[in-house]
Scaffold this active site. Structure first.
Site, mmCIF file in Angstrom:
data_model
loop_
_atom_site.group_PDB
_atom_site.id
_atom_site.type_symbol
_atom_site.label_atom_id
_atom_site.label_comp_id
_atom_site.label_asym_id
_atom_site.label_seq_id
_atom_site.Cartn_x
_atom_site.Cartn_y
_atom_site.Cartn_z
ATOM 1 N N TYR A 44 18.245 -8.009 53.344
ATOM 2 C CA TYR A 44 18.842 -6.676 53.193
ATOM 3 C C TYR A 44 18.666 -5.851 54.466
ATOM 4 O O TYR A 44 19.410 -4.910 54.709
ATOM 5 C CB TYR A 44 18.215 -5.916 52.011
ATOM 6 C CG TYR A 44 18.578 -6.474 50.636
ATOM 7 C CD1 TYR A 44 19.393 -7.584 50.514
ATOM 8 C CD2 TYR A 44 18.110 -5.879 49.475
ATOM 9 C CE1 TYR A 44 19.716 -8.095 49.271
ATOM 10 C CE2 TYR A 44 18.435 -6.384 48.230
ATOM 11 C CZ TYR A 44 19.232 -7.494 48.133
ATOM 12 O OH TYR A 44 19.559 -8.003 46.899
ATOM 13 N N ASP B 134 14.916 -8.381 43.635
ATOM 14 C CA ASP B 134 16.007 -7.541 43.137
ATOM 15 C C ASP B 134 16.613 -8.179 41.888
ATOM 16 O O ASP B 134 16.806 -7.537 40.849
ATOM 17 C CB ASP B 134 17.061 -7.428 44.259
ATOM 18 C CG ASP B 134 18.081 -6.344 43.994
ATOM 19 O OD1 ASP B 134 17.933 -5.615 43.003
ATOM 20 O OD2 ASP B 134 19.032 -6.234 44.788
ATOM 21 N N ASP C 100 15.633 -7.325 37.559
ATOM 22 C CA ASP C 100 16.689 -6.934 36.615
ATOM 23 C C ASP C 100 16.725 -7.886 35.422
ATOM 24 O O ASP C 100 16.925 -7.461 34.286
ATOM 25 C CB ASP C 100 18.061 -6.936 37.301
ATOM 26 C CG ASP C 100 18.407 -5.568 37.881
ATOM 27 O OD1 ASP C 100 17.481 -4.736 38.012
ATOM 28 O OD2 ASP C 100 19.584 -5.340 38.203
ATOM 29 N N ASP D 6 15.104 -20.475 41.580
ATOM 30 C CA ASP D 6 16.041 -20.920 40.543
ATOM 31 C C ASP D 6 15.294 -21.279 39.264
ATOM 32 O O ASP D 6 15.690 -20.919 38.151
ATOM 33 C CB ASP D 6 16.902 -22.097 41.045
ATOM 34 C CG ASP D 6 16.123 -23.095 41.888
ATOM 35 O OD1 ASP D 6 14.961 -22.819 42.221
ATOM 36 O OD2 ASP D 6 16.676 -24.172 42.201
ATOM 37 N N LYS E 173 11.575 -20.114 47.897
ATOM 38 C CA LYS E 173 12.522 -21.236 47.911
ATOM 39 C C LYS E 173 12.142 -22.110 49.107
ATOM 40 O O LYS E 173 12.952 -22.368 49.997
ATOM 41 C CB LYS E 173 13.950 -20.680 48.027
ATOM 42 C CG LYS E 173 15.051 -21.681 47.851
ATOM 43 C CD LYS E 173 15.221 -22.185 46.445
ATOM 44 C CE LYS E 173 16.307 -23.245 46.369
ATOM 45 N NZ LYS E 173 16.318 -24.002 45.124
#
Ligand code: NAD
Length: 356
Positions: free
Chosen positions: A142, A247, A251, A223, A191
C-alpha cells in the site's frame, strides 16, 4: 490519573456515537477516580467545510500533544466528488502518518448474546470467538513504490511489497506483548513459500519470538489462514500479519461478530499515544436519527484505557457492562432480533452507564 484526549468526532454518526463514548468514559472516571479532559478538533468533511482541508495542522498539533486520540468517523456523500487527496478519508491516513501509528488492532469478539447473528454454523463458534488481528499499517504494497510501465505484453502496473527488518520487528513485538495479556498464542500469517518479503518477515518473527518463550507461536500461509478462520475460529488468539493480508483477514474475522456497529479498533505506535475508533464509517443513511449503535465506539474507548493507559479494570468494566446489556436483551436496530428490546443510540449508552 488525569488524561488529555483529542476528540475528532468527524461526520455523519461520528458525533452521536462519540457523545455516548464520552459519557461512558466520564462515568468510568467518576467510579475509578480519573479525570478525562477533551479537546474537540475538526477532521474529515466538517474540516473541509470550515477550513477547506480534511486535516488542518491545528488538528494534527492537538492530537500530537494529547495522551490519546478518539475518532468517530469521517466522510459523506457531500464530499464524494472531491479528488482523492482532498477527500475526508485523507484525515485518517494523515493522522496515522503524523502520529507514527504502525500497528492496527482489530478485535473480533462474538458476544454470547449475539451468537445467532454469526453467519457460521453454531457448532463452529460454540467455544466463543475472541480474535485480535494485529495488522501492520504503514508498510507493504500500500505504501511501496508504484507505477506503470511498458512491457512485452503492453502497459503494466506495479505495487511493490517491501518490508524492512525494523518494521517487522516492531509489529511482531506489539503482537507478542498483546498476546501476553490474552491467551499467549500468536499466529503469524505470511506467504513465505512464494514471497521474498514474507521470507524476511518470517525470519524476523522467529527471532523476536525468542524473547517471548512464554507465548506459543505458529505460522499459516495467508490462503490457508483465510480457510482456517472460518473452519476453526475459536482456536485463534492473536494474528500478526502485514498490511494487505491484515486488511483482508480482519474484515473476514469481523463478519463473525454480527454487526459492524459492534467493532472497535486501535492504531498504535512506539509510545502510549494511540488512535481509537470504530471500524464503521459515518453511516450518512442513519445520521441524526438516534439509531446508530454506539457500542463499537464505546468499546474503542475501552481499548484506549487498556492499551494506552494500562487501566485493565476500567477497560473490563466497560466490556462487562456491554456484555450485560446485551445479555439483558437490549439491542440497537442493527443487531435487533425477535423478542429483544430495541433502544436508540443514547438509550443504549444509558443502559451501559447503568451497568457500570
Ligand atoms: P458505513 O460503515 O458508514 O455504513 C455501512 C452500513 O452499515 C450502512 O448501512 C450503515 O447505516 C451501517 N452502519 C454503520 N455503522 C453503524 C452503526 N454504528 N450502527 C448501525 N448501523 C451502522 O460504510 P459506507 O456506507 O460504505 O460509508 C459511509 C461513509 O463513511 C463514506 O463516506 C466512507 O468513505 C466513510 N467511511 C469512513 C470510515 C472511517 O471514518 N473510519 C470507514 C469506512 C467508511
Amino acid at each position: 490519573m488525569n488524561f488529555n484526549l483529542a476528540v475528532v468526532a468527524g461526520d455523519g454518526i461520528g458525533p452521536e456515537v462519540m457523545e455516548q463514548n464520552i459519557r461512558v468514559l466520564d462515568k468510568i472516571g467518576e467510579k475509578f477516580g480519573h479525570s478525562f479532559k477533551y479537546e474537540h478538533v475538526l477532521g474529515g468533511g466538517c474540516a473541509i467545510d470550515k477550513f477547506g482541508e480534511p486535516l488542518p495542522q491545528h488538528t494534527i498539533d492537538v492530537c500530537k500533544a494529547s495522551d490519546s486520540v478518539l475518532l468517530g468517523a469521517v466522510g459523506g456523500w457531500q464530499w464524494d466528488t472531491l479528488p482523492g487527496d482532498k477527500r475526508p478519508e485523507r484525515a485518517l491516513l494523515g493522522l496515522r502518518g503524523a502520529l507514527g501509528l504502525y500497528a492496527n488492532l482489530r478485535p473480533a469478539t462474538l458476544h454470547e448474546a449475539l451468537k445467532d447473528a454469526c453467519p457460521l454454523k453454531p457448532e463452529l463458534v460454540a467455544d466463543g470467538v475472541d480474535i485480535m488481528v494485529v495488522r501492520e499499517l504503514t508498510g507493504g504494497m500500500y505504501f511501496g513504490e508504484k507505477g506503470r510501465k511498458q512491457t512485452e505484453l503492453g502497459e503494466a502496473a506495479y505495487d511493490v511489497e517491501q518490508y524492512s527488518v525494523k518494521e517487522v520487528e516492531r509489529i511482531t513485538r506489539t503482537a507478542f506483548e498483546i498476546a501476553r495479556k490474552r491467551k499467549k498464542h500468536v499466529t503469524n500469517v505470511d506467504k513465505q513459500n512464494v514471497l521474498e518479503s514474507s521470507r524476511l518477515w518470517r525470519s524476523v518473527v522467529l527471532e523476536v519470538a525468542k524473547d517471548y518463550p512464554d507465548v506459543e507461536l505458529d505460522h499459516l500461509y495467508v490462503d490457508n489462514a483465510s480457510m482456517q478462520l472460518i473452519m476453526r475460529p475459536t482456536t485463534f488468539d492473536v494474528i500478526v500479519t502485514g498490511n494487505i493480508f491484515g486488511d483482508i483477514l480482519s474484515d473476514e474475522a469481523s463478519q463473525m461478530t454480527g454487526s459492524i456497529g459492534m467493532l472497535p479498533s486501535a492504531s498504535l505506535g512506539e509510545g502510549s499515544l494511540g488512535m481509537y475508533e470504530p471500524v464503521h464509517g459515518s453511516a450518512p443513511d442513519i445520521a441524526g436519527k438516534n439509531i446508530a449503535n454506539p457500542i463499537a465506539t464505546i468499546l474503542s474507548g475501552a481499548m484506549m484505557l487498556k492499551y494506552s493507559f494500562g487501566l485493565q479494570d476500567e477497560s473490563k468494566a466497560i466490556e462487562d457492562a456491554v456484555a450485560k446489556v446485551l445479555n439483558n436483551g437490549y439491542r440497537t436496530g442493527d443487531i435487533m432480533s425477535e423478542g429483544m428490546k430495541q433502544l436508540g443510540c443514547k438509550e443504549m449508552a444509558d443502559a451501559i452507564l447503568a451497568e457500570i
